[in-house]
Design a protein around this motif. Structure first.
Motif, PDB file in Angstrom:
ATOM      1  N   HIS A   3       1.431  21.378   1.930  1.00 41.20           N
ATOM      2  CA  HIS A   3       1.635  19.934   1.809  1.00 41.20           C
ATOM      3  C   HIS A   3       0.288  19.211   1.689  1.00 41.20           C
ATOM      4  N   ALA A   4      -0.607  19.812   0.924  1.00 43.06           N
ATOM      5  CA  ALA A   4      -1.979  19.290   0.808  1.00 43.06           C
ATOM      6  C   ALA A   4      -2.017  17.877   0.239  1.00 43.06           C
ATOM      7  N   CYS A   5      -1.063  17.544  -0.608  1.00 36.66           N
ATOM      8  CA  CYS A   5      -1.068  16.215  -1.237  1.00 36.66           C
ATOM      9  C   CYS A   5      -1.030  15.100  -0.204  1.00 36.66           C
ATOM     10  N   MET A   6      -0.451  15.361   0.955  1.00 36.52           N
ATOM     11  CA  MET A   6      -0.424  14.381   2.038  1.00 36.52           C
ATOM     12  C   MET A   6      -1.453  14.708   3.121  1.00 36.52           C
ATOM     13  N   GLU A   7      -1.574  15.970   3.450  1.00 34.67           N
ATOM     14  CA  GLU A   7      -2.464  16.376   4.549  1.00 34.67           C
ATOM     15  C   GLU A   7      -3.925  16.035   4.261  1.00 34.67           C
ATOM     16  N   LEU A   8      -4.304  15.977   2.990  1.00 32.02           N
ATOM     17  CA  LEU A   8      -5.697  15.702   2.638  1.00 32.02           C
ATOM     18  C   LEU A   8      -6.028  14.210   2.615  1.00 32.02           C
ATOM     19  N   ILE A   9      -5.033  13.371   2.829  1.00 32.51           N
ATOM     20  CA  ILE A   9      -5.287  11.928   2.874  1.00 32.51           C
ATOM     21  C   ILE A   9      -5.686  11.545   4.298  1.00 32.51           C
ATOM     22  N   GLU A  62      -3.503   8.266  -2.761  1.00 38.99           N
ATOM     23  CA  GLU A  62      -3.053   9.586  -3.196  1.00 38.99           C
ATOM     24  C   GLU A  62      -4.226  10.544  -3.272  1.00 38.99           C
ATOM     25  N   THR A  63      -3.912  11.826  -3.362  1.00 43.01           N
ATOM     26  CA  THR A  63      -4.905  12.875  -3.571  1.00 43.01           C
ATOM     27  C   THR A  63      -4.635  13.507  -4.932  1.00 43.01           C
ATOM     28  N   GLU A  64      -5.645  13.579  -5.755  1.00 37.81           N
ATOM     29  CA  GLU A  64      -5.475  14.191  -7.076  1.00 37.81           C
ATOM     30  C   GLU A  64      -5.523  15.710  -6.934  1.00 37.81           C
ATOM     31  N   LEU A  65      -4.414  16.370  -7.216  1.00 37.75           N
ATOM     32  CA  LEU A  65      -4.315  17.826  -7.143  1.00 37.75           C
ATOM     33  C   LEU A  65      -3.653  18.353  -8.415  1.00 37.75           C
ATOM     34  N   TYR A  66      -3.998  19.579  -8.788  1.00 42.34           N
ATOM     35  CA  TYR A  66      -3.448  20.183 -10.001  1.00 42.34           C
ATOM     36  C   TYR A  66      -1.923  20.336  -9.931  1.00 42.34           C
ATOM     37  N   CYS A  67      -1.380  20.420  -8.722  1.00 44.14           N
ATOM     38  CA  CYS A  67       0.052  20.682  -8.550  1.00 44.14           C
ATOM     39  C   CYS A  67       0.895  19.414  -8.544  1.00 44.14           C
ATOM     40  N   ARG A  68       0.259  18.252  -8.500  1.00 49.11           N
ATOM     41  CA  ARG A  68       0.996  16.985  -8.469  1.00 49.11           C
ATOM     42  C   ARG A  68       1.268  16.459  -9.879  1.00 49.11           C
ATOM     43  N   PRO A  69       2.486  15.898 -10.059  1.00 47.16           N
ATOM     44  CA  PRO A  69       3.631  15.923  -9.144  1.00 47.16           C
ATOM     45  C   PRO A  69       4.409  17.221  -9.293  1.00 47.16           C
ATOM     46  N   CYS A  70       4.966  17.686  -8.187  1.00 46.97           N
ATOM     47  CA  CYS A  70       5.750  18.926  -8.254  1.00 46.97           C
ATOM     48  C   CYS A  70       7.238  18.643  -8.411  1.00 46.97           C
ATOM     49  N   SER A  71       7.639  17.379  -8.237  1.00 50.29           N
ATOM     50  CA  SER A  71       9.024  17.000  -8.490  1.00 50.29           C
ATOM     51  C   SER A  71       9.090  15.501  -8.751  1.00 50.29           C
ATOM     52  N   VAL A  72      10.181  15.071  -9.336  1.00 52.41           N
ATOM     53  CA  VAL A  72      10.354  13.654  -9.656  1.00 52.41           C
ATOM     54  C   VAL A  72      10.711  12.855  -8.410  1.00 52.41           C
ATOM     55  N   PHE A  73      11.572  13.444  -7.563  1.00 52.42           N
ATOM     56  CA  PHE A  73      12.101  12.713  -6.409  1.00 52.42           C
ATOM     57  C   PHE A  73      11.572  13.212  -5.071  1.00 52.42           C
ATOM     58  N   ILE A 102       0.888  -1.161   0.000  1.00 60.07           N
ATOM     59  CA  ILE A 102       0.000   0.000   0.000  1.00 60.07           C
ATOM     60  C   ILE A 102       0.924   1.208   0.000  1.00 60.07           C
ATOM     61  N   SER A 103       1.039   1.872  -1.135  1.00 61.02           N
ATOM     62  CA  SER A 103       1.994   2.975  -1.262  1.00 61.02           C
ATOM     63  C   SER A 103       1.274   4.317  -1.192  1.00 61.02           C
ATOM     64  N   VAL A 104       1.835   5.226  -0.405  1.00 59.34           N
ATOM     65  CA  VAL A 104       1.246   6.542  -0.167  1.00 59.34           C
ATOM     66  C   VAL A 104       2.082   7.577  -0.912  1.00 59.34           C
ATOM     67  N   TRP A 105       1.430   8.327  -1.800  1.00 59.44           N
ATOM     68  CA  TRP A 105       2.145   9.248  -2.689  1.00 59.44           C
ATOM     69  C   TRP A 105       1.732  10.693  -2.428  1.00 59.44           C
ATOM     70  N   GLY A 106       2.728  11.566  -2.317  1.00 62.04           N
ATOM     71  CA  GLY A 106       2.471  12.980  -2.092  1.00 62.04           C
ATOM     72  C   GLY A 106       2.983  13.828  -3.231  1.00 62.04           C
ATOM     73  N   ALA A 107       4.170  14.407  -3.056  1.00 58.79           N
ATOM     74  CA  ALA A 107       4.736  15.314  -4.059  1.00 58.79           C
ATOM     75  C   ALA A 107       5.090  14.590  -5.356  1.00 58.79           C
ATOM     76  N   THR A 108       5.354  13.295  -5.269  1.00 60.47           N
ATOM     77  CA  THR A 108       5.744  12.525  -6.448  1.00 60.47           C
ATOM     78  C   THR A 108       4.542  11.768  -7.014  1.00 60.47           C
TER      79      THR A 108
END
Length: 327
Positions: free
Chosen positions: A307-313, A286-297, A262-268
Motif C-alpha cells: 500500500h505504498a501509494c498511501m504509506e509513503l505520504i 498523492e505519491t507518483e508510483l509506476y503502479c498507480r492507478p491500479c484500479s478505477v474505484f 484537500i484530496s488524498v489519492w492512493g490506488a485511484t
C-alpha cells in the motif's frame, strides 16, 4: 453516493442554460437532499430494496413514472441493468433515450499493470453532459459555477462554528481500503490541525466508523458521524472552510458547495475522471508510483502488498496543503 453527487452540477447547468426544461431525477430515496434547491428539478424516490426491487419492481417504477407526466426524453446516467430496463420500457413508448458511456476500455488501459496509458480521461461530469446532448439538450460545462451556497445550520451546531477559527472537515474513510490513508496518520493530521487553533469536524458513514471517530474527539475536535440526517450533514459540510477527504463521496459533497478539498489519492487517480467539481489540482496529495492507478474505484487489493501509494505520504504533506490552501 459519489456518482450521484457528480450528476448534480451537470443537472444544475442543464437547468440554468435551458429555462424551459423540467427534470425528474429518479434515484435512491436517501439521495433526495442532494437535489434540494435546484429549481425545476423534481426528485422521485426509488425504493430498490422494497417495492421497486427486481424485474417486477422496475416495471412498477416505470408505471408510476408514466403516470406522473409525459416525458420527452429519458437520460440514463447510471448505465446498469436496472436503468437499462427502465430506459427500454420508455423506449417502447417511442420516447427518446440516451445512455452513459463509461469509457471502460480507456479505463482498463489506464489501470493495467503493463504498458499503462496514463493520461487524463474524459471527466465524468463531461460524460454526463454528453448524455444530455445525445438526448438533444444543450449544456456547456465551461460555466464552472458553484452549485449551491451555504445551507442554514441547526441551532445546536451554530456555537462550534466560531468565526475566530477555520472550520476544517476531515473524512478519513472510503468505500474501499485501498483508497484510505492510514488512520493513525490521519489522526495525527487531525491533532495537528486542532492544535493550530482550528475547529475540526469528523465525517464518516456507519456505526463502526462513528465509533472510531468518537474516540478521536477532543478540544476543538467534534465527531459528526452517525449523529445527524443526511440533510443536516450537507448543511454542516456547506459551512466548512475546507475539507480533507479521500477519493470518496465527501470530496464530491463538499464540491457542491464550493468548499476547497484537500484530496488524498492512493490506488485511484484523478485521470480516471472522478475529480471534484471545480476543485483545484494543486490541492491533490498523492505519491507518483509506476503502479498507480491500479484500479478505477479502488476495489482491487494492492498487488505489491505494501500500500505504498498511501504509506509513503507523510502526514506533514497533508497538513502543509491545508495551510497553503486558498480559502
Amino acid at each position: 453516493m459519489g456518482d450521484v453527487a457528480m450528476t448534480v452540477p451537470v443537472i444544475s447547468n442543464v437547468l440554468r442554460q435551458n429555462p424551459s426544461i423540467h427534470i425528474t431525477v429518479v434515484s435512491n430515496s436517501f439521495f433526495s437532499p442532494l437535489f434540494e434547491g435546484l429549481e425545476r428539478c423534481h426528485f422521485y424516490p426509488a425504493y430498490l430494496k422494497e417495492q421497486h426491487g427486481g424485474l417486477a419492481g422496475i416495471f412498477r417504477l416505470y408505471q408510476e413514472l408514466s403516470g406522473l407526466k409525459d416525458f420527452q426524453a429519458v437520460v440514463d446516467l447510471h448505465c446498469v441493468l436496472r436503468s437499462h430496463l427502465l430506459s427500454s420500457l420508455f423506449k417502447l413508448k417511442a420516447i427518446k433515450t440516451a445512455t452513459l458511456d463509461k469509457g471502460r476500455k480507456e479505463k482498463k488501459k489506464l489501470t493495467r499493470k503493463i504498458k499503462k496509458d496514463c493520461r487524463q480521461l474524459t471527466p465524468m461530469h463531461e460524460r454526463y453532459a454528453r448524455v444530455f446532448r445525445s438526448a438533444g439538450i444543450a449544456v456547456d460545462l465551461r460555466l464552472n459555477e458553484p452549485v449551491f451556497g451555504k445551507r442554514p445550520l441547526p441551532v445546536n451546531l451554530q456555537a462550534i462554528f466560531s468565526p475566530a477559527k477555520k472550520i476544517i472537515g476531515v473524512a478519513p474513510f472510503a468505500q474501499y481500503q485501498e483508497k484510505m490513508y492510514p488512520l493513525d496518520l490521519t489522526r495525527k493530521v487531525v491533532q495537528h490541525l486542532a492544535a493550530a487553533n482550528n475547529t475540526v469536524l469528523l465525517f464518516g458513514g456507519g456505526q463502526k466508523e462513528a465509533a472510531i471517530l468518537s474516540g478521536w474527539e477532543a478540544s476543538s475536535v467534534f465527531n459528526m458521524a452517525g449523529k445527524y440526517s443526511f440533510a443536516v450533514e450537507l448543511a454542516i459540510i456547506s459551512n466548512l472552510d475546507i475539507m480533507v477527504s479521500m477519493d470518496s463521496a465527501n470530496m464530491h459533497l463538499a464540491s457542491l458547495f464550493n468548499v476547497p478539498v484537500i484530496s488524498v489519492w492512493g490506488a485511484t487517480h484523478r485521470f480516471a475522471g472522478f475529480y471534484g467539481w471545480g476543485q483545484q489540482e494543486e490541492n491533490i496529495v498523492e505519491t507518483e508510483l509506476y503502479c498507480r492507478p491500479c484500479s478505477v474505484f479502488g476495489n482491487k487489493p494492492c498487488y505489491r502488498g505494501d500500500h505504498a501509494c498511501m504509506e509513503l505520504i507523510a502526514a506533514e504533506a497533508i497538513i502543509d496543503k491545508v495551510i497553503a490552501a486558498k480559502i
